[in-house]
Design a protein around this motif. Structure first.
Motif, mmCIF file in Angstrom:
data_model
loop_
_atom_site.group_PDB
_atom_site.id
_atom_site.type_symbol
_atom_site.label_atom_id
_atom_site.label_comp_id
_atom_site.label_asym_id
_atom_site.label_seq_id
_atom_site.Cartn_x
_atom_site.Cartn_y
_atom_site.Cartn_z
ATOM 1 N N SER A 95 0.816 -1.219 0.000
ATOM 2 C CA SER A 95 0.000 0.000 0.000
ATOM 3 C C SER A 95 0.850 1.270 0.000
ATOM 4 O O SER A 95 0.384 2.321 -0.453
ATOM 5 C CB SER A 95 -0.930 -0.007 1.217
ATOM 6 N N ASN A 96 2.088 1.184 0.520
ATOM 7 C CA ASN A 96 2.961 2.359 0.524
ATOM 8 C C ASN A 96 3.976 2.343 -0.620
ATOM 9 O O ASN A 96 4.961 3.074 -0.606
ATOM 10 C CB ASN A 96 3.698 2.475 1.858
ATOM 11 N N GLY A 97 3.746 1.477 -1.613
ATOM 12 C CA GLY A 97 4.582 1.483 -2.804
ATOM 13 C C GLY A 97 5.843 0.659 -2.719
ATOM 14 O O GLY A 97 6.675 0.718 -3.633
ATOM 15 N N LEU A 98 6.014 -0.140 -1.676
ATOM 16 C CA LEU A 98 7.211 -0.967 -1.539
ATOM 17 C C LEU A 98 7.105 -2.187 -2.447
ATOM 18 O O LEU A 98 6.083 -2.875 -2.463
ATOM 19 C CB LEU A 98 7.383 -1.419 -0.090
ATOM 20 N N GLU A 99 8.161 -2.489 -3.196
ATOM 21 C CA GLU A 99 8.168 -3.649 -4.095
ATOM 22 C C GLU A 99 8.428 -4.926 -3.298
ATOM 23 O O GLU A 99 9.394 -5.017 -2.534
ATOM 24 C CB GLU A 99 9.232 -3.483 -5.178
ATOM 25 N N ILE A 100 7.578 -5.907 -3.501
ATOM 26 C CA ILE A 100 7.663 -7.186 -2.789
ATOM 27 C C ILE A 100 7.681 -8.307 -3.815
ATOM 28 O O ILE A 100 6.961 -8.248 -4.819
ATOM 29 C CB ILE A 100 6.466 -7.357 -1.828
ATOM 30 N N HIS A 101 8.495 -9.314 -3.559
ATOM 31 C CA HIS A 101 8.549 -10.477 -4.436
ATOM 32 C C HIS A 101 7.831 -11.646 -3.754
ATOM 33 O O HIS A 101 8.094 -11.941 -2.573
ATOM 34 C CB HIS A 101 9.998 -10.869 -4.728
ATOM 35 N N ILE A 102 6.960 -12.300 -4.497
ATOM 36 C CA ILE A 102 6.196 -13.409 -3.921
ATOM 37 C C ILE A 102 6.253 -14.630 -4.842
ATOM 38 O O ILE A 102 6.428 -14.497 -6.051
ATOM 39 C CB ILE A 102 4.717 -13.016 -3.671
ATOM 40 N N ASP A 103 6.137 -15.807 -4.240
ATOM 41 C CA ASP A 103 5.969 -17.069 -4.969
ATOM 42 C C ASP A 103 4.573 -17.600 -4.673
ATOM 43 O O ASP A 103 4.191 -17.722 -3.497
ATOM 44 C CB ASP A 103 7.017 -18.102 -4.541
ATOM 45 N N VAL A 104 3.834 -17.893 -5.724
ATOM 46 C CA VAL A 104 2.442 -18.310 -5.576
ATOM 47 C C VAL A 104 2.205 -19.610 -6.346
ATOM 48 O O VAL A 104 2.701 -19.775 -7.465
ATOM 49 C CB VAL A 104 1.473 -17.215 -6.098
ATOM 50 N N SER A 105 1.448 -20.527 -5.743
ATOM 51 C CA SER A 105 1.011 -21.758 -6.423
ATOM 52 C C SER A 105 -0.492 -21.685 -6.656
ATOM 53 O O SER A 105 -1.242 -21.299 -5.750
ATOM 54 C CB SER A 105 1.349 -22.998 -5.584
ATOM 55 N N ARG A 140 -1.703 -8.443 -7.351
ATOM 56 C CA ARG A 140 -1.340 -7.019 -7.277
ATOM 57 C C ARG A 140 -2.455 -6.200 -6.624
ATOM 58 O O ARG A 140 -2.194 -5.277 -5.850
ATOM 59 C CB ARG A 140 -1.028 -6.490 -8.674
ATOM 60 N N THR A 141 -3.677 -6.536 -6.949
ATOM 61 C CA THR A 141 -4.808 -5.805 -6.362
ATOM 62 C C THR A 141 -4.875 -6.010 -4.860
ATOM 63 O O THR A 141 -5.037 -5.051 -4.088
ATOM 64 C CB THR A 141 -6.127 -6.262 -7.007
ATOM 65 N N VAL A 142 -4.720 -7.250 -4.408
ATOM 66 C CA VAL A 142 -4.870 -7.563 -2.985
ATOM 67 C C VAL A 142 -3.677 -7.066 -2.191
ATOM 68 O O VAL A 142 -3.841 -6.433 -1.138
ATOM 69 C CB VAL A 142 -5.050 -9.086 -2.794
ATOM 70 N N PHE A 143 -2.456 -7.326 -2.644
ATOM 71 C CA PHE A 143 -1.276 -6.881 -1.899
ATOM 72 C C PHE A 143 -1.224 -5.364 -1.788
ATOM 73 O O PHE A 143 -0.666 -4.833 -0.818
ATOM 74 C CB PHE A 143 -0.004 -7.406 -2.556
ATOM 75 N N GLY A 144 -1.777 -4.675 -2.774
ATOM 76 C CA GLY A 144 -1.771 -3.221 -2.739
ATOM 77 C C GLY A 144 -2.631 -2.622 -1.637
ATOM 78 O O GLY A 144 -2.582 -1.408 -1.402
#
Length: 282
Positions: A95-105, A140-144
Motif C-alpha cells: 500500500s505504501n509502494g514498496l516492491e515485494i517479491h512473492i511465490d504463488v502456487s 497485485r490488487t490484494v497486496f496493494g
C-alpha cells in the motif's frame, strides 16, 4: 487335347473371389491407416472433434477410451485433471509502494463438459492467456491494500483468501474452475524486514511488560479486597462482643478448664472482671 485341358483346369469363380479380395483390401487399408482413423483418450482426459467439413463440434465431448474417426478429422484432447501453476518471483507493490517479491502456487482444472467452449473461445493455451494474467492481477490488487508489516506478520491467510476471490471473479464464465491459491513465500528488502522484525520484538516486549503490570495491579486489588474483608469482619466481631458476652465466654472457658484432669487451683473472683483465676494448670 484342348478339350481335355479345358475340362481338367478348375474354372476361376469371380463372384467368390471378390469378397475375399475386398476383405483383404479393407484389412490392408485398416493396417496402413489405423493411426489416422483411431484415437485413444487416456484416463483423466476428454476430447472434442474438429470436423474438416463442418468445423468444431463443441457440444459432443468424448470420454476416455478408443474412438474411431474419419482420417481427415482431428480429435483435440484436453487434460481435465487438477493442474498446478507456480508463479515465482512475482513483483507486487504494498500500500505504501514498496516492491515485494512473492511465490504463488495455483491449482485449477478445466470444466470437463465445457472443453469445447474453452477451445473455441480461448484455445489450448488458456493457461498463458487467462490463468497467469488472472493470478498476477489479483495478487497485485490484494497486496496493494496492505502495508509491509501486515503482509509480513499477520495477514497472510486473509490475503490468500482474497486472492482466491479476486482470481475467481476474473475466471468466471471462462470454463475454468479455480481450486486454490497458496502464497508460498514473501520476500521483502532486508532493511525493511529487519525494521519490521525489530518493531515486532519491541511490541512483544511491550505486551509482556503490560501483562506484568496488569498482573501486579490485579494482585494488589486482590490483597486490598482481602484486607478490606478482614477489617470489615473484625469490626463486625468487635461490635458484637459486649461485656456480658465476654463474661459468659469466660465462665464457659473456666468451667471447661476446671473439669479437665490436670491439677490446678481455682481462685474464685480474683480474675479480671470478676472471673475466676486458675492456678497450677499443668
Amino acid at each position: 487335347m484342348a478339350q481335355f485341358q479345358q475340362q481338367g483346369q478348375p474354372e476361376f469363380n469371380t463372384k467368390k473371389a471378390l469378397p475375399v479380395f475386398l476383405i483383404i483390401a479393407v484389412g490392408v487399408f485398416l493396417l496402413i491407416s489405423w493411426n489416422s482413423i483411431t484415437v485413444k483418450i487416456n484416463s483423466g482426459e476428454k476430447g472434442i472433434m474438429y470436423h474438416y467439413f463442418t468445423g468444431l463440434n463443441t457440444d459432443n465431448v468424448y470420454p476416455d477410451g478408443m474412438h474411431f474417426k474419419a482420417p481427415w478429422n482431428k480429435m483435440i484432447i484436453y487434460d481435465v485433471r487438477k493442474q498446478q501453476y507456480e508463479a515465482k518471483g512475482m513483483k507486487v507493490l504494498s500500500s505504501n509502494g514498496l516492491e515485494i517479491h512473492i511465490d504463488v502456487s495455483v491449482w485449477f482444472l478445466p470444466v470437463a463438459g465445457e472443453i469445447g467452449q474453452l477451445h473455441g473461445n480461448i484455445g489450448p493455451d488458456y493457461i498463458d492467456k487467462f490463468i497467469k494474467p488472472a493470478v498476477r492481477s489479483a495478487a497485485r490488487t490484494v497486496f496493494g491494500k496492505y502495508t509491509p508489516e501486515e503482509i509480513y506478520s499477520s495477514k497472510k491467510e486473509i490475503i490468500q483468501s482474497q486472492i482466491v476471490n479476486e482470481t475467481g471473479k476474473i475466471l468466471a464464465n471462462k470454463h475454468i474452475t479455480l481450486d486454490n491459491v497458496m502464497i508460498k513465500s514473501v520476500t521483502l528488502p532486508e532493511r525493511i524486514k529487519a525494521a519490521i522484525s525489530s518493531k515486532l520484538t519491541q511490541e512483544q516486549e511491550l505486551q509482556a511488560y503490560q501483562f506484568t503490570l496488569e498482573k501486579a495491579e490485579k494482585e494488589a486489588q486482590r490483597q486490598k479486597i482481602e484486607a478490606e474483608g478482614k477489617a470489615n469482619a473484625n469490626r463486625i466481631i468487635s461490635a458484637s462482643l459486649t461485656d456480658k458476652i465476654l463474661k459468659e465466654k469466660g465462665i464457659i472457658a473456666t468451667l471447661e478448664l476446671a473439669n479437665s484432669p490436670n491439677a490446678k487451683v481455682v481462685v474464685v473472683g480474683s480474675g479480671k472482671d470478676g472471673l475466676p483465676m486458675i492456678l497450677g494448670n499443668n
